[in-house]
Design an enzyme around this catalytic site. Structure first.
Site, PDB file in Angstrom:
ATOM      1  N   ARG A  15       8.830   3.077  -3.708  1.00  0.00           N
ATOM      2  CA  ARG A  15       9.017   1.622  -3.786  1.00  0.00           C
ATOM      3  C   ARG A  15       9.904   0.685  -2.974  1.00  0.00           C
ATOM      4  O   ARG A  15       9.957  -0.622  -2.745  1.00  0.00           O
ATOM      5  CB  ARG A  15       7.519   1.530  -4.578  1.00  0.00           C
ATOM      6  CG  ARG A  15       7.441   0.103  -5.366  1.00  0.00           C
ATOM      7  CD  ARG A  15       6.366  -0.012  -6.557  1.00  0.00           C
ATOM      8  NE  ARG A  15       5.248   0.787  -5.604  1.00  0.00           N
ATOM      9  CZ  ARG A  15       5.074   1.449  -5.816  1.00  0.00           C
ATOM     10  NH1 ARG A  15       4.985   2.449  -7.101  1.00  0.00           N
ATOM     11  NH2 ARG A  15       3.302   2.218  -5.413  1.00  0.00           N
ATOM     12  N   ASP A  49       0.449  -1.442   0.272  1.00  0.00           N
ATOM     13  CA  ASP A  49      -0.279   0.005  -0.080  1.00  0.00           C
ATOM     14  C   ASP A  49       1.108   1.472  -0.133  1.00  0.00           C
ATOM     15  O   ASP A  49       1.781   0.845   0.542  1.00  0.00           O
ATOM     16  CB  ASP A  49      -1.002  -0.193   1.628  1.00  0.00           C
ATOM     17  CG  ASP A  49      -1.998   0.904   0.990  1.00  0.00           C
ATOM     18  OD1 ASP A  49      -3.180   0.302   0.121  1.00  0.00           O
ATOM     19  OD2 ASP A  49      -2.150   2.380   0.801  1.00  0.00           O
ATOM     20  N   LYS A  70      12.828   6.332 -11.423  1.00  0.00           N
ATOM     21  CA  LYS A  70      12.085   6.336  -9.836  1.00  0.00           C
ATOM     22  C   LYS A  70      12.631   5.473  -9.128  1.00  0.00           C
ATOM     23  O   LYS A  70      13.124   5.824  -7.940  1.00  0.00           O
ATOM     24  CB  LYS A  70      11.390   5.680 -10.759  1.00  0.00           C
ATOM     25  CG  LYS A  70       9.984   6.166  -9.647  1.00  0.00           C
ATOM     26  CD  LYS A  70       8.582   6.062  -9.802  1.00  0.00           C
ATOM     27  CE  LYS A  70       7.605   5.864  -9.173  1.00  0.00           C
ATOM     28  NZ  LYS A  70       6.625   5.646  -9.488  1.00  0.00           N
TER      29      LYS A  70
END
Ligand code: ITT
Length: 195
Positions: free
Chosen positions: A180, A72, A174
């Site tokens: 993440r 999440d 990224k």
């Protein structure tokens, strides 16, 4: 004979997330194969994304005998919105979108923001749940820029790569700084230690 690799499932309906994690996964020599699974999960409204991730993991009904994880993530505008949208990230993106966000903070010079990601793993060999967290600090861009990535990427500029929004970066770029990827690096250390 080479032993079959064990499968570990990333349960997500978000193909962008899976693509980012796959790129990181491919760089490593692991005893696992990673597969995406889109299973029904429940996303509760909680006060932090760790709770959301744990509930999401526990809501997975499995008929497979493997390890699996959910993730999440949330986007937090610390100044001037005191962390909003945070746990409401999905709802806010689907309603007012990036344009609406920029209107909210239009008058502000300081727009410090960050992303958080929580990976919740069910690790089958130990029959236990483990949590891995990552975050990235930056600011909200004055305008929507870039076409790669997803969600809030076109309005987030990471401090470590201050000339571009996330949506102007390649997946590799990224991944070099993202929330993440940082959570993933922790999961990776865990998997390497428990093979
Ligand atoms: P799952 O199936 O894995 O739950 P999701 O798309 O529902 O995927 P989340 O609830 O984790 O994802 O994400 C909440 C919101 O934050 C959602 O609107 C995403 O688009 C956005 N978001 C998450 N990670 C992001 C990232 O790396 N860059 C930009 N936006 C992101």
């Amino acid at each position: 004979m080479k032993q079959e690799k064990e499968i570990i499932y990333f349960i997500t309906g978000n193909n962008h997330k899976f693509k980012e994690i796959t790129k990181l996964f491919q760089k490593e020599e692991l005893d696992y194969d990673l597969k995406q699974k889109t299973a029904a999960t429940i996303e509760i409204q909680a006060s932090n994304i760790k709770e959301v991730a744990l509930f999401k993991l526990n809501s997975v009904k499995t008929n497979f005998n493997n390890s699996y994880f959910v993730e999440d993530a949330g986007f937090f505008i610390d100044v001037p919105l005191k962390g909003f949208p945070g746990v409401y990230s999905k709802f806010v993106l689907n309603t007012i979108g990036n344009e609406g966000i920029l209107k909210l903070i239009n008058d502000y010079w300081n727009t410090a923001a960050h992303f958080e990601a929580v990976i919740a793993l069910y690790f089958q060999p130990l029959d236990k749940i483990f949590i891995f967290e990552g975050s990235v600090e930056g600011k909200v861009s004055k305008e929507i820029k870039g076409t790669s990535g997803f969600g809030y990427d076109p309005i987030f500029i990471p401090n470590e790569l201050p000339n571009n929004t996330f949506a102007e970066l390649s997946t590799e770029e990224k991944n070099s700084v993202s929330h993440r990827a940082k959570a993933w690096q922790k999961l990776l250390i865990f998997l390497k230690a428990h093979h």
